[in-house]
Design an enzyme around this catalytic site. Structure first.
Site, PDB file in Angstrom:
ATOM      1  N   GLU A  62     -14.887  -9.878  -4.537  1.00 41.90           N
ATOM      2  CA  GLU A  62     -15.159 -10.069  -3.432  1.00 41.90           C
ATOM      3  C   GLU A  62     -16.514 -10.107  -2.759  1.00 41.90           C
ATOM      4  O   GLU A  62     -16.966  -8.954  -2.751  1.00 41.90           O
ATOM      5  CB  GLU A  62     -13.891  -9.638  -2.480  1.00 41.90           C
ATOM      6  N   ASP A  66       0.874  -1.405  -0.275  1.00 41.51           N
ATOM      7  CA  ASP A  66       0.026   0.025   0.068  1.00 41.51           C
ATOM      8  C   ASP A  66       0.820   1.150   0.069  1.00 41.51           C
ATOM      9  O   ASP A  66       2.176   1.175   0.437  1.00 41.51           O
ATOM     10  CB  ASP A  66      -0.819  -0.070   1.199  1.00 41.51           C
ATOM     11  N   ALA A 101     -25.264  -8.574  -7.240  1.00 40.48           N
ATOM     12  CA  ALA A 101     -25.501  -9.105  -6.029  1.00 40.48           C
ATOM     13  C   ALA A 101     -25.743  -7.857  -4.997  1.00 40.48           C
ATOM     14  O   ALA A 101     -26.884  -8.146  -4.169  1.00 40.48           O
ATOM     15  CB  ALA A 101     -24.234  -9.974  -5.497  1.00 40.48           C
ATOM     16  N   CYS A 133     -20.182  -0.452  -0.089  1.00 43.77           N
ATOM     17  CA  CYS A 133     -20.693  -0.831  -1.456  1.00 43.77           C
ATOM     18  C   CYS A 133     -21.902  -0.369  -1.895  1.00 43.77           C
ATOM     19  O   CYS A 133     -22.054  -0.283  -3.317  1.00 43.77           O
ATOM     20  CB  CYS A 133     -20.418  -2.315  -1.123  1.00 43.77           C
ATOM     21  N   VAL A 150      -7.533  -1.689  -4.765  1.00 42.92           N
ATOM     22  CA  VAL A 150      -7.443  -0.329  -3.997  1.00 42.92           C
ATOM     23  C   VAL A 150      -8.951   0.339  -4.347  1.00 42.92           C
ATOM     24  O   VAL A 150     -10.046  -0.437  -4.670  1.00 42.92           O
ATOM     25  CB  VAL A 150      -6.613   0.465  -5.311  1.00 42.92           C
TER      26      VAL A 150
HETATM   27  C1  UDX Z   1     -22.000  -5.775   1.387  1.00 42.40           C
HETATM   28  C2  UDX Z   1     -22.437  -7.145   0.920  1.00 42.40           C
HETATM   29  O1  UDX Z   1     -23.158  -7.850   1.901  1.00 42.40           O
HETATM   30  C3  UDX Z   1     -21.180  -7.932   0.549  1.00 42.40           C
HETATM   31  O2  UDX Z   1     -21.342  -9.300  -0.152  1.00 42.40           O
HETATM   32  C4  UDX Z   1     -20.357  -7.195  -0.482  1.00 42.40           C
HETATM   33  O3  UDX Z   1     -19.226  -7.810  -0.617  1.00 42.40           O
HETATM   34  C5  UDX Z   1     -19.858  -5.734   0.141  1.00 42.40           C
HETATM   35  O4  UDX Z   1     -21.179  -5.246   0.485  1.00 42.40           O
HETATM   36  P1  UDX Z   1     -21.343  -4.812   3.790  1.00 42.40           P
HETATM   37  O5  UDX Z   1     -21.475  -3.582   3.126  1.00 42.40           O
HETATM   38  O6  UDX Z   1     -19.772  -5.008   4.384  1.00 42.40           O
HETATM   39  O7  UDX Z   1     -21.386  -6.016   2.475  1.00 42.40           O
HETATM   40  O8  UDX Z   1     -22.137  -5.252   4.838  1.00 42.40           O
HETATM   41  P2  UDX Z   1     -23.821  -5.687   4.954  1.00 42.40           P
HETATM   42  O9  UDX Z   1     -23.892  -6.886   5.751  1.00 42.40           O
HETATM   43  O10 UDX Z   1     -24.388  -6.028   3.595  1.00 42.40           O
HETATM   44  O11 UDX Z   1     -24.721  -4.407   5.328  1.00 42.40           O
HETATM   45  C6  UDX Z   1     -24.832  -3.443   4.566  1.00 42.40           C
HETATM   46  C7  UDX Z   1     -25.753  -2.457   5.384  1.00 42.40           C
HETATM   47  O12 UDX Z   1     -27.144  -2.668   5.154  1.00 42.40           O
HETATM   48  C8  UDX Z   1     -25.400  -2.162   6.653  1.00 42.40           C
HETATM   49  O13 UDX Z   1     -25.432  -0.840   7.043  1.00 42.40           O
HETATM   50  C9  UDX Z   1     -26.249  -2.820   7.280  1.00 42.40           C
HETATM   51  O14 UDX Z   1     -26.628  -2.454   8.656  1.00 42.40           O
HETATM   52  C10 UDX Z   1     -27.654  -2.731   6.553  1.00 42.40           C
HETATM   53  N1  UDX Z   1     -28.509  -3.674   6.664  1.00 42.40           N
HETATM   54  C11 UDX Z   1     -28.322  -5.052   6.502  1.00 42.40           C
HETATM   55  C12 UDX Z   1     -29.945  -3.579   7.063  1.00 42.40           C
HETATM   56  O15 UDX Z   1     -30.230  -2.385   7.247  1.00 42.40           O
HETATM   57  N2  UDX Z   1     -30.718  -4.454   7.155  1.00 42.40           N
HETATM   58  C13 UDX Z   1     -30.639  -5.778   6.974  1.00 42.40           C
HETATM   59  O16 UDX Z   1     -31.514  -6.592   6.947  1.00 42.40           O
HETATM   60  C14 UDX Z   1     -29.151  -6.239   6.537  1.00 42.40           C
HETATM   61  P1  ADP Z   2     -11.437  -1.306   0.169  1.00 37.97           P
HETATM   62  O1  ADP Z   2     -12.802  -1.473   1.013  1.00 37.97           O
HETATM   63  O2  ADP Z   2     -12.081  -1.394  -1.152  1.00 37.97           O
HETATM   64  O3  ADP Z   2     -10.583  -2.353   0.613  1.00 37.97           O
HETATM   65  P2  ADP Z   2      -9.904   0.713   1.458  1.00 37.97           P
HETATM   66  O4  ADP Z   2      -9.966   2.109   0.916  1.00 37.97           O
HETATM   67  O5  ADP Z   2      -9.984   0.223   2.621  1.00 37.97           O
HETATM   68  O6  ADP Z   2     -10.875  -0.028   0.160  1.00 37.97           O
HETATM   69  O7  ADP Z   2      -8.411   0.287   0.790  1.00 37.97           O
HETATM   70  C1  ADP Z   2      -7.938   0.650  -0.406  1.00 37.97           C
HETATM   71  C2  ADP Z   2      -6.215   0.704  -0.176  1.00 37.97           C
HETATM   72  O8  ADP Z   2      -5.860   1.122  -1.550  1.00 37.97           O
HETATM   73  C3  ADP Z   2      -5.953   1.999   0.590  1.00 37.97           C
HETATM   74  O9  ADP Z   2      -5.152   1.725   1.639  1.00 37.97           O
HETATM   75  C4  ADP Z   2      -5.158   2.888  -0.350  1.00 37.97           C
HETATM   76  O10 ADP Z   2      -3.861   3.397   0.272  1.00 37.97           O
HETATM   77  C5  ADP Z   2      -4.498   2.095  -1.250  1.00 37.97           C
HETATM   78  N1  ADP Z   2      -4.067   2.225  -2.631  1.00 37.97           N
HETATM   79  C6  ADP Z   2      -4.906   3.168  -3.437  1.00 37.97           C
HETATM   80  N2  ADP Z   2      -4.155   3.225  -4.514  1.00 37.97           N
HETATM   81  C7  ADP Z   2      -2.876   2.665  -4.568  1.00 37.97           C
HETATM   82  C8  ADP Z   2      -1.968   2.587  -5.270  1.00 37.97           C
HETATM   83  N3  ADP Z   2      -1.868   2.854  -6.708  1.00 37.97           N
HETATM   84  N4  ADP Z   2      -0.783   1.695  -5.000  1.00 37.97           N
HETATM   85  C9  ADP Z   2      -0.841   1.209  -3.609  1.00 37.97           C
HETATM   86  N5  ADP Z   2      -1.890   1.255  -2.786  1.00 37.97           N
HETATM   87  C10 ADP Z   2      -2.868   1.822  -3.143  1.00 37.97           C
END
Ligand code: UDX
Ligand code: ADP
Length: 463
Positions: free
Chosen positions: A162, A35, A224, A277, A91
Site C-alpha cells: 500500500e 482485528d 519507494a 514507515c 497487521v
Molecule cells: C509514507 C509514504 O509517503 C507512503 O507512500 C507510504 O505508503 C507510507 O509512508 P506517510 O509516512 O504516511 O507515508 O507520510 P509522508 O507524507 O510520506 O510523510 C512522512 C514524514 O516526512 C512526515 O513526518 C512528513 O512531515 C515528513 N516530510 C514529508 C518532510 O519533512 N518533508 C517533506 O517534504 C515531505
Molecule cells: P498499520 O499502520 O500497518 O495499519 P496498525 O498498528 O495501525 O498498523 O494496525 C495493525 C492492526 O493489526 C492493529 O489494530 C492490531 O490489533 C491488529 N493485529 C495484529 N495482529 C493481529 C492478528 N493476529 N489478528 C487480528 N488483528 C491483528
C-alpha cells in the site's frame, strides 16, 4: 475466479481506510475487516462517525456509506477467514525490540500468528495478500507456514503493498499513482493476480495496475519509502548548511525542484520525518543488505536515518541555545504532536524526541494538537522509558485550547504543519507570552515577516 468476499486482518491505518474504499467502490463484494483489538473494532462500529479510530479527511463519509451494506468490522477473525476468497494481511510489523536484528529487522511475530491462524481455519483455496510493508522474502515465509500446516488447501500468496500516505489516505486510495501486485509466475499465481486486478479495476485504470514477481513487489515498497525519506534527509542536510551560509533552504528547494529531473515534491525541510514507515523500512533495508554482506549499500541507506536523528536533535539544541542556554523551568509550547498534518497518528513523530530532549533540560512542555489525545502524548513519552511516568506527567501538560497552551510561554515550537496554525491571532498570542517571545518553526509553516513585525523572534529551519 469471481471474488465476492474479502477479509482483511488488521483494522489499523492501512487496513481500515483501504478496505473502506474497496467496499465503497465494489458494492458487489462483501468486505470484512477483523482485528483482535475489541476496542478498535467497537470504535469502527460506532454509530457516531466522528468516533472511528482513525482520522483521515473524507474517511468518515466513506465508512458511513458502506458500513452495514458491504463493509463490516468484527473481532470474529476465524469466521471472516473461513468465508473469504481473498485475505489481506494488514497487521503491524514494528521494528524488533529484542534478539537478533533488534532495532533494525521487522518483527514478523504478528504476520506469523496470522498465517498460522489462516492455515488452521481455511477449508478451501485462498488468495493471501500481504498488505503490510514487509521485508523482502516474507511471502516465502508465509507460504511455507501455510503449505506446511494447512489441510491440503491451496494458497496463493500475493504482495500488494500500500502506497497511501496518512492525511491523504482517501485521496491516495481513490486516485492511486499505481497499484502494484506481485505474484507467482505459475498459472495459478497468474490467476490469483488477475483476481486481485479485477477488484482494483472497478475504479483504477488498468494501465496503472502493475504486475510483477513477488520479490520485485516487496522490494519496490521498501525502495519507494527509502527514496522518499532520502529526499527529506538530503534537503535537511542542506538546511544546516543554509543556516551557516545565509542561503534560504526554501529558495534552494524551489530552485532545484523546477528541474524536471528532480521535481518539486518531498523537498520541504523540516524538524525531521516521522511516521511508522520511513525509519522502519530503511532499517529493514539496511538489515537485509547487511545480511547479504552488502555493507556499502547498508551504510549508504543508514545515513538517511542518521541525518534524520541529527535534524531532530539539532532542533532541540537550537531551542536551548537560543533561550540563553537554559530552558530549565521555562514553558515551551508545542504546536502539533502528530507526525504530519491531517492525521492523529504520532508514531515516530519528531515531537516526541524534541520533547524528550527538552524535558531532559528540565523544560515544561505545553502541547496543543487538534487531533492527538493527552493519553497518546503521555504514552509516546513513557514508551521511551527515559524517565518515570510521574516525571513525564509533571513535565508535560496538554491543552485543548492553543491560546492557553501558549500563554506565559517563553517559546513556541511548531512541530506539525496543521493548517489552522496559520489562522491564529498571533498578536494575541504574542501579548500573552514572556518576552522576548521566540518561535521555532520546525515546519517553515508560518509567515516569518508578519511574526517579526509583531515582535516575535522567529527561527525557521534552514534560514
Ligand atoms: C509514507 C509514504 O509517503 C507512503 O507512500 C507510504 O505508503 C507510507 O509512508 P506517510 O509516512 O504516511 O507515508 O507520510 P509522508 O507524507 O510520506 O510523510 C512522512 C514524514 O516526512 C512526515 O513526518 C512528513 O512531515 C515528513 N516530510 C514529508 C518532510 O519533512 N518533508 C517533506 O517534504 C515531505
Ligand atoms: P498499520 O499502520 O500497518 O495499519 P496498525 O498498528 O495501525 O498498523 O494496525 C495493525 C492492526 O493489526 C492493529 O489494530 C492490531 O490489533 C491488529 N493485529 C495484529 N495482529 C493481529 C492478528 N493476529 N489478528 C487480528 N488483528 C491483528
Amino acid at each position: 475466479m469471481k471474488i465476492t468476499k474479502i477479509c482483511c486482518i488488521g483494522a489499523g491505518y492501512v487496513g481500515g481506510p483501504t478496505m473502506a474504499v474497496i467496499a465503497q467502490k465494489c458494492p458487489h463484494i462483501q468486505v470484512t475487516v477483523v482485528d483482535l483489538n475489541e476496542e478498535r473494532i467497537a470504535a469502527w462500529n460506532d454509530a457516531d462517525l466522528s468516533n472511528i479510530p482513525i482520522y483521515e479527511p473524507g474517511l468518515d463519509a466513506i465508512v458511513g456509506e458502506a458500513r452495514g451494506r458491504n463493509l463490516f468490522f468484527s473481532t470474529d477473525v476465524d469466521k471472516a477467514i473461513h468465508e473469504a476468497q481473498i485475505i489481506f494481511i494488514s497487521v503491524n510489523t514494528p521494528t524488533k525490540t529484542y534478539g537478533k536484528g533488534k532495532g533494525m529487522a521487522a518483527d514478523l511475530k504478528y504476520i506469523e500468528l496470522c498465517s498460522r491462524q489462516i492455515a488452521r481455519v481455511a477449508k478451501d483455496n485462498k488468495i493471501v495478500v500481504e498488505k503490510s510493508t514487509l521485508p523482502v522474502r516474507t511471502a516465502e515465509a508465509i507460504k511455507s507456514i501455510l503449505d506446511n500446516t494447512g489441510n491440503g488447501v491451496q494458497f496463493q500468496i500475493l504482495s500488494n503493498p500500500e502506497f497511501l500516505a496518512e492525511g491523504t489516505a482517501v485521496e491516495d486510495l481513490l486516485n492511486p499513482d499505481r497499484i502494484l501486485i506481485g505474484g507467482d509466475t505459475t498459472a495459478e499465481g497468474q490467476e490469483a493476480i488477475q483476481a486481485l486486478v479485477d477488484v482494483y479495476s472497478n475504479w483504477v485504470a488498468t494501465d496503472k495496475i502493475l504486475t510483477t514477481n513477488v520479490w520485485s513487489s516487496e522490494l519496490s515498497k521498501l525502495t519507494a519509502n527509502a527514496f522518499l525519506a532520502q529526499r527529506i534527509s538530503s534537503i535537511n542536510a542542506m538546511s544546516e548548511l543554509c543556516e551557516k551560509t545565509g542561503a534560504n533552504v526554501n529558495e534552494v528547494a524551489k530552485a532545484i525542484g523546477m528541474d524536471s529531473r528532480i521535481g518539486p515534491k518531498f523537498l520541504k525541510a523540516s524538524v525531521g520525518f516521522g511516521g511508522s514507515c520511513f525509519q522502519k523500512d530503511i532499517l529493514n533495508l539496511v538489515y537485509i543488505a547487511k545480511s547479504y554482506g552488502l555493507y556499502q549499500v547498508a551504510d549508504y541507506w543508514e545515513q538517511v536515518i542518521i541525518m534524520n536523528d541529527h535534524q531532530k536533535r539539532r532542533f532541540s539544541n537550537t531551542i536551548v541555545r537560543t533561550l540563553y542556554n537554559t530552558v530549565s523551568d521555562k514553558k515551551i509550547a508545542f504546536l502539533g504532536w502528530a507526525f504530519k498534518k491531517d492525521t492523529n497518528d504520532t508514531r515516530e513523530s519528531a515531537a516526541i524526541y524534541v520533547a524528550d530532549d527538552l524535558i531532559n533540560e528540565h523544560a515544561n512542555i505545553a502541547v496543543y494538537d487538534p487531533k492527538v489525545s493527552n493519553k497518546k502524548i503521555m504514552d509516546d513519552l513513557n514508551y521511551l522509558e527515559t524517565r518515570s511516568v510521574e516525571d513525564n506527567n509533571s513535565s508535560v501538560k496538554s491543552y485543548s485550547d492553543p491560546y492557553e497552551a501558549c500563554q506565559d510561554a517563553h517559546a513556541i515550537a511548531v512541530l506539525t504543519e496543521w493548517d489552522e496554525f496559520k489562522t491564529y491571532d498571533w498578536q494575541r498570542i504574542y501579548d500573552s507570552m514572556k518576552k522576548p517571545a521566540f518561535i521555532f518553526d520546525g515546519r517553515n509553516l508560518l509567515n516569518a515577516k508578519d511574526l517579526e513585525t509583531i515582535g516575535f523572534v522567529y527561527q525557521g529551519v534552514g534560514s
